[in-house]
Design a protein around this motif. Structure first.
Motif, PDB file in Angstrom:
ATOM      1  N   LEU A 257      83.763  -7.171  97.505  1.00  0.00           N
ATOM      2  CA  LEU A 257      85.017  -6.439  97.727  1.00  0.00           C
ATOM      3  C   LEU A 257      86.264  -7.303  97.575  1.00  0.00           C
ATOM      4  CD1 LEU A 257      83.890  -4.276 100.776  1.00  0.00           C
ATOM      5  CD2 LEU A 257      84.074  -3.581  98.387  1.00  0.00           C
ATOM      6  N   CYS A 258      86.116  -8.633  97.684  1.00  0.00           N
ATOM      7  CA  CYS A 258      87.256  -9.551  97.548  1.00  0.00           C
ATOM      8  C   CYS A 258      87.448 -10.019  96.107  1.00  0.00           C
ATOM      9  CB  CYS A 258      87.057 -10.760  98.452  1.00  0.00           C
ATOM     10  SG  CYS A 258      86.990 -10.329 100.189  1.00  0.00           S
ATOM     11  N   ASP A 259      86.756  -9.391  95.165  1.00  0.00           N
ATOM     12  CA  ASP A 259      86.795  -9.737  93.740  1.00  0.00           C
ATOM     13  C   ASP A 259      86.199 -11.103  93.436  1.00  0.00           C
ATOM     14  OD1 ASP A 259      87.863  -7.309  92.986  1.00  0.00           O
ATOM     15  OD2 ASP A 259      89.927  -8.005  93.147  1.00  0.00           O
ATOM     16  N   ASP A 260      85.439 -11.683  94.374  1.00  0.00           N
ATOM     17  CA  ASP A 260      84.679 -12.892  94.105  1.00  0.00           C
ATOM     18  C   ASP A 260      83.311 -12.467  93.589  1.00  0.00           C
ATOM     19  OD1 ASP A 260      86.623 -14.682  95.011  1.00  0.00           O
ATOM     20  OD2 ASP A 260      85.871 -14.609  97.070  1.00  0.00           O
ATOM     21  N   TRP A 261      82.648 -13.379  92.945  1.00  0.00           N
ATOM     22  CA  TRP A 261      81.315 -13.106  92.414  1.00  0.00           C
ATOM     23  C   TRP A 261      80.299 -13.960  93.144  1.00  0.00           C
ATOM     24  CZ3 TRP A 261      79.915  -9.699  88.467  1.00  0.00           C
ATOM     25  CH2 TRP A 261      80.977  -8.982  87.913  1.00  0.00           C
ATOM     26  N   HIS A 262      79.081 -13.478  93.206  1.00  0.00           N
ATOM     27  CA  HIS A 262      77.991 -14.236  93.800  1.00  0.00           C
ATOM     28  C   HIS A 262      76.701 -13.895  93.079  1.00  0.00           C
ATOM     29  CE1 HIS A 262      77.877 -10.432  96.086  1.00  0.00           C
ATOM     30  NE2 HIS A 262      76.582 -10.677  96.247  1.00  0.00           N
ATOM     31  N   VAL A 263      75.719 -14.769  93.262  1.00  0.00           N
ATOM     32  CA  VAL A 263      74.380 -14.505  92.735  1.00  0.00           C
ATOM     33  C   VAL A 263      73.572 -13.977  93.906  1.00  0.00           C
ATOM     34  CG1 VAL A 263      72.336 -15.520  91.691  1.00  0.00           C
ATOM     35  CG2 VAL A 263      74.594 -16.319  91.006  1.00  0.00           C
ATOM     36  N   TYR A 264      72.941 -12.841  93.714  1.00  0.00           N
ATOM     37  CA  TYR A 264      72.191 -12.194  94.785  1.00  0.00           C
ATOM     38  C   TYR A 264      70.703 -12.268  94.472  1.00  0.00           C
ATOM     39  CZ  TYR A 264      71.300  -8.883  98.516  1.00  0.00           C
ATOM     40  OH  TYR A 264      70.865  -8.296  99.676  1.00  0.00           O
ATOM     41  N   ASP A 265      69.930 -12.648  95.465  1.00  0.00           N
ATOM     42  CA  ASP A 265      68.475 -12.716  95.332  1.00  0.00           C
ATOM     43  C   ASP A 265      67.916 -11.362  95.757  1.00  0.00           C
ATOM     44  OD1 ASP A 265      65.742 -13.161  95.591  1.00  0.00           O
ATOM     45  OD2 ASP A 265      66.023 -15.202  96.327  1.00  0.00           O
ATOM     46  N   LEU A 266      67.417 -10.586  94.806  1.00  0.00           N
ATOM     47  CA  LEU A 266      66.948  -9.238  95.092  1.00  0.00           C
ATOM     48  C   LEU A 266      65.611  -9.225  95.843  1.00  0.00           C
ATOM     49  CD1 LEU A 266      67.850  -7.653  91.643  1.00  0.00           C
ATOM     50  CD2 LEU A 266      69.161  -7.521  93.769  1.00  0.00           C
ATOM     51  N   ALA A 267      64.888 -10.345  95.827  1.00  0.00           N
ATOM     52  CA  ALA A 267      63.597 -10.404  96.508  1.00  0.00           C
ATOM     53  C   ALA A 267      63.736 -10.859  97.960  1.00  0.00           C
ATOM     54  CB  ALA A 267      62.655 -11.339  95.761  1.00  0.00           C
ATOM     55  N   LEU A 268      64.633 -11.794  98.204  1.00  0.00           N
ATOM     56  CA  LEU A 268      64.805 -12.355  99.559  1.00  0.00           C
ATOM     57  C   LEU A 268      66.209 -12.040 100.017  1.00  0.00           C
ATOM     58  CD1 LEU A 268      63.361 -15.915  98.919  1.00  0.00           C
ATOM     59  CD2 LEU A 268      62.213 -13.983  99.983  1.00  0.00           C
ATOM     60  N   ASP A 269      66.614 -11.272 100.731  1.00  0.00           N
ATOM     61  CA  ASP A 269      67.964 -10.793 100.996  1.00  0.00           C
ATOM     62  C   ASP A 269      69.126 -11.800 100.898  1.00  0.00           C
ATOM     63  OD1 ASP A 269      69.668  -8.689 101.535  1.00  0.00           O
ATOM     64  OD2 ASP A 269      69.498  -8.964 103.678  1.00  0.00           O
ATOM     65  N   PRO A 270      69.048 -13.031 101.431  1.00  0.00           N
ATOM     66  CA  PRO A 270      70.255 -13.878 101.433  1.00  0.00           C
ATOM     67  C   PRO A 270      70.616 -14.406 100.045  1.00  0.00           C
ATOM     68  CG  PRO A 270      68.396 -15.116 102.258  1.00  0.00           C
ATOM     69  CD  PRO A 270      67.926 -13.702 102.031  1.00  0.00           C
ATOM     70  N   PRO A 271      71.879 -14.801  99.858  1.00  0.00           N
ATOM     71  CA  PRO A 271      72.256 -15.409  98.578  1.00  0.00           C
ATOM     72  C   PRO A 271      71.491 -16.722  98.385  1.00  0.00           C
ATOM     73  CG  PRO A 271      74.213 -14.862  99.854  1.00  0.00           C
ATOM     74  CD  PRO A 271      73.026 -14.668 100.742  1.00  0.00           C
ATOM     75  N   PRO A 272      71.061 -17.019  97.167  1.00  0.00           N
ATOM     76  CA  PRO A 272      70.341 -18.266  96.935  1.00  0.00           C
ATOM     77  C   PRO A 272      71.258 -19.475  97.004  1.00  0.00           C
ATOM     78  CG  PRO A 272      70.651 -17.099  94.881  1.00  0.00           C
ATOM     79  CD  PRO A 272      71.165 -16.212  95.972  1.00  0.00           C
TER      80      PRO A 272
END
Length: 61
Positions: A9-24
């Motif tokens: 929502l803050c227009d930042d980007w992240h990589v999301y781990d779809l298998a393990l909930d937290p960001p890698p």
């Protein structure tokens, strides 16, 4: 696909781990607050890493 580049929502980007909930993490850095280009590049790098065949372990007796 296990990793996805997503915009928050803050227009930042992240990589999301779809298998393990937290960001890698990579080299101790959580993959959040990235530019779109960084997130897409890291998403691709993680996907390529997971496609590599496993390294056989040596058995020591």
């Amino acid at each position: 696909m296990r990793f996805a580049a997503m915009q928050n929502l803050c227009d930042d980007w992240h990589v999301y781990d779809l298998a393990l909930d937290p960001p890698p993490e990579m080299d101790g850095r959580v993959l959040i607050g990235l530019t779109r280009g960084e997130a897409e590049q890291l998403e691709q790098a993680n996907a390529e890493f997971l496609r590599r065949p496993p390294v056989p372990l040596a058995i020591v007796a």
